[in-house]
Write a protein that holds these residues in place. Structure first.
Motif, PDB file in Angstrom:
ATOM      1  N   SER A 152       0.806  -1.224   0.000  1.00  0.00           N
ATOM      2  CA  SER A 152       0.000   0.000   0.000  1.00  0.00           C
ATOM      3  C   SER A 152       0.836   1.270   0.000  1.00  0.00           C
ATOM      4  O   SER A 152       0.305   2.354   0.186  1.00  0.00           O
ATOM      5  CB  SER A 152      -0.924   0.017   1.229  1.00  0.00           C
ATOM      6  OG  SER A 152      -0.176   0.291   2.400  1.00  0.00           O
ATOM      7  N   TYR A 153       2.152   1.144  -0.195  1.00  0.00           N
ATOM      8  CA  TYR A 153       3.027   2.309  -0.131  1.00  0.00           C
ATOM      9  C   TYR A 153       2.864   3.192  -1.369  1.00  0.00           C
ATOM     10  O   TYR A 153       2.424   2.743  -2.434  1.00  0.00           O
ATOM     11  CB  TYR A 153       4.480   1.871  -0.003  1.00  0.00           C
ATOM     12  CG  TYR A 153       4.994   1.130  -1.213  1.00  0.00           C
ATOM     13  CD1 TYR A 153       5.581   1.811  -2.273  1.00  0.00           C
ATOM     14  CD2 TYR A 153       4.878  -0.252  -1.313  1.00  0.00           C
ATOM     15  CE1 TYR A 153       6.042   1.138  -3.385  1.00  0.00           C
ATOM     16  CE2 TYR A 153       5.324  -0.940  -2.422  1.00  0.00           C
ATOM     17  CZ  TYR A 153       5.918  -0.235  -3.457  1.00  0.00           C
ATOM     18  OH  TYR A 153       6.360  -0.910  -4.562  1.00  0.00           O
ATOM     19  N   TYR A 154       3.221   4.437  -1.223  1.00  0.00           N
ATOM     20  CA  TYR A 154       3.301   5.351  -2.361  1.00  0.00           C
ATOM     21  C   TYR A 154       4.333   6.421  -2.044  1.00  0.00           C
ATOM     22  O   TYR A 154       4.705   6.634  -0.886  1.00  0.00           O
ATOM     23  CB  TYR A 154       1.946   5.978  -2.680  1.00  0.00           C
ATOM     24  CG  TYR A 154       1.360   6.835  -1.581  1.00  0.00           C
ATOM     25  CD1 TYR A 154       1.617   8.208  -1.522  1.00  0.00           C
ATOM     26  CD2 TYR A 154       0.547   6.278  -0.601  1.00  0.00           C
ATOM     27  CE1 TYR A 154       1.076   8.989  -0.503  1.00  0.00           C
ATOM     28  CE2 TYR A 154       0.005   7.060   0.408  1.00  0.00           C
ATOM     29  CZ  TYR A 154       0.273   8.413   0.449  1.00  0.00           C
ATOM     30  OH  TYR A 154      -0.253   9.185   1.462  1.00  0.00           O
ATOM     31  N   PHE A 155       4.823   7.080  -3.087  1.00  0.00           N
ATOM     32  CA  PHE A 155       5.803   8.146  -2.927  1.00  0.00           C
ATOM     33  C   PHE A 155       5.223   9.461  -3.426  1.00  0.00           C
ATOM     34  O   PHE A 155       4.354   9.474  -4.299  1.00  0.00           O
ATOM     35  CB  PHE A 155       7.078   7.821  -3.704  1.00  0.00           C
ATOM     36  CG  PHE A 155       7.743   6.539  -3.267  1.00  0.00           C
ATOM     37  CD1 PHE A 155       8.461   6.489  -2.079  1.00  0.00           C
ATOM     38  CD2 PHE A 155       7.642   5.388  -4.026  1.00  0.00           C
ATOM     39  CE1 PHE A 155       9.065   5.315  -1.671  1.00  0.00           C
ATOM     40  CE2 PHE A 155       8.236   4.208  -3.625  1.00  0.00           C
ATOM     41  CZ  PHE A 155       8.956   4.173  -2.441  1.00  0.00           C
ATOM     42  N   PHE A 156       5.690  10.548  -2.872  1.00  0.00           N
ATOM     43  CA  PHE A 156       5.254  11.863  -3.337  1.00  0.00           C
ATOM     44  C   PHE A 156       6.443  12.811  -3.298  1.00  0.00           C
ATOM     45  O   PHE A 156       7.434  12.577  -2.591  1.00  0.00           O
ATOM     46  CB  PHE A 156       4.093  12.388  -2.475  1.00  0.00           C
ATOM     47  CG  PHE A 156       4.393  12.479  -1.002  1.00  0.00           C
ATOM     48  CD1 PHE A 156       4.889  13.644  -0.436  1.00  0.00           C
ATOM     49  CD2 PHE A 156       4.171  11.385  -0.165  1.00  0.00           C
ATOM     50  CE1 PHE A 156       5.167  13.725   0.923  1.00  0.00           C
ATOM     51  CE2 PHE A 156       4.439  11.453   1.201  1.00  0.00           C
ATOM     52  CZ  PHE A 156       4.947  12.631   1.730  1.00  0.00           C
ATOM     53  N   ASP A 157       6.350  13.873  -4.106  1.00  0.00           N
ATOM     54  CA  ASP A 157       7.441  14.834  -4.203  1.00  0.00           C
ATOM     55  C   ASP A 157       7.516  15.678  -2.940  1.00  0.00           C
ATOM     56  O   ASP A 157       6.503  16.156  -2.432  1.00  0.00           O
ATOM     57  CB  ASP A 157       7.251  15.744  -5.413  1.00  0.00           C
ATOM     58  CG  ASP A 157       7.390  14.978  -6.725  1.00  0.00           C
ATOM     59  OD1 ASP A 157       8.138  13.980  -6.735  1.00  0.00           O
ATOM     60  OD2 ASP A 157       6.755  15.372  -7.721  1.00  0.00           O
ATOM     61  N   VAL A 158       8.726  15.853  -2.462  1.00  0.00           N
ATOM     62  CA  VAL A 158       8.958  16.700  -1.295  1.00  0.00           C
ATOM     63  C   VAL A 158       9.446  18.059  -1.791  1.00  0.00           C
ATOM     64  O   VAL A 158      10.429  18.114  -2.531  1.00  0.00           O
ATOM     65  CB  VAL A 158      10.009  16.078  -0.352  1.00  0.00           C
ATOM     66  CG1 VAL A 158      10.287  16.997   0.832  1.00  0.00           C
ATOM     67  CG2 VAL A 158       9.544  14.715   0.117  1.00  0.00           C
ATOM     68  N   PRO A 159       8.782  19.147  -1.442  1.00  0.00           N
ATOM     69  CA  PRO A 159       9.203  20.466  -1.926  1.00  0.00           C
ATOM     70  C   PRO A 159      10.572  20.845  -1.397  1.00  0.00           C
ATOM     71  O   PRO A 159      10.979  20.433  -0.307  1.00  0.00           O
ATOM     72  CB  PRO A 159       8.115  21.407  -1.378  1.00  0.00           C
ATOM     73  CG  PRO A 159       7.551  20.689  -0.200  1.00  0.00           C
ATOM     74  CD  PRO A 159       7.622  19.223  -0.545  1.00  0.00           C
ATOM     75  N   GLU A 160      11.296  21.632  -2.189  1.00  0.00           N
ATOM     76  CA  GLU A 160      12.595  22.132  -1.754  1.00  0.00           C
ATOM     77  C   GLU A 160      12.397  23.050  -0.560  1.00  0.00           C
ATOM     78  O   GLU A 160      11.645  24.002  -0.616  1.00  0.00           O
ATOM     79  CB  GLU A 160      13.277  22.896  -2.905  1.00  0.00           C
ATOM     80  CG  GLU A 160      13.676  22.016  -4.073  1.00  0.00           C
ATOM     81  CD  GLU A 160      14.806  21.065  -3.718  1.00  0.00           C
ATOM     82  OE1 GLU A 160      15.562  21.383  -2.774  1.00  0.00           O
ATOM     83  OE2 GLU A 160      14.924  20.011  -4.363  1.00  0.00           O
TER      84      GLU A 160
END
Length: 217
Positions: A152-160
């Motif tokens: 169930s994992y997912y990744f998302f962009d981390v803002p600078e």
């Protein structure tokens, strides 16, 4: 005539199959899109979906950085007295060159790229009193979610965000007749416990030697 009819029926069946596949795909996307997030770590850009059929988090979740240059996310029963499983998101080179060969725990690698691996780590010992039927039932119910959660994992962009900024530490915490100072500056091999004012002075670019001279006044 019969050949033409069979040909027409075949084309119709193909169209129906294509439309059905599209409908199933759209339904799946909508289903995934409606799922709520169970947990997100904004430093690592890692999250997990809520288990199917749940509207509230069934776990107590704790995370900590590990010596493996990564993040360990631990899933417990709500009372936090029974660990169900963990996720370990860590540096791939460290895992493969220093840990993997001697690692004795049970795990499943669920993701890997050039830099990181994500492991689903399973509990190997009994986490409840076998005589306690209620705890056993609760553990087994949460344990049954283990396989689903591993996928169930997912990744998302981390803002600078530039240089990481930690939380402001607490200062001068009362402790009887004394106090505890939670920030220390090291200068010429010596440690100096800082007051809140001194900490803010250094945080804003002040010089340590200037601070020490101010102490002598």
């Amino acid at each position: 005539m019969q050949r033409q009819r069979k040909w027409a029926i075949g084309i119709l069946l193909c169209i129906v199959a294509v439309l059905l596949a599209i409908w199933v795909g759209v339904a799946k996307d909508e289903k995934d899109g409606d799922r709520e997030s169970l947990y997100e770590n904004e430093d690592y850009g890692l999250g997990f979906w809520m288990p199917q059929g749940y509207t509230e988090n069934p776990f107590y979740i704790s995370d900590m950085e590990t010596v493996g240059n990564g993040l360990m996310v631990e899933f417990f029963a709500p009372e936090a007295d029974m660990q169900i499983f963990s996720f370990w998101y860590l540096d791939k080179a460290y895992w493969e060159n220093e840990v993997k060969e001697s690692y004795s725990g049970m795990y499943r690698q669920v993701y890997a790229d050039e830099e990181r691996v994500l492991l689903c780590v399973f509990v190997t010992d009994v986490q409840y009193d076998p005589e306690n039927r209620e705890k056993k039932k609760e553990y087994e119910k949460l344990h049954d979610l283990q396989d689903e959660m591993c996928d169930s994992y997912y990744f998302f962009d981390v803002p600078e965000r530039g240089e990481p900024v930690g939380k402001m530490p607490q200062f001068d915490i009362p402790e009887g007749d004394a106090h505890i100072t939670a920030a220390v500056a090291v200068h010429d091999g010596k440690g100096y416990a800082l007051t809140k004012e001194e900490y803010l002075f250094l945080e804003n670019g002040g010089d340590v030697e200037e601070m020490l001279k101010e102490r002598e006044k």
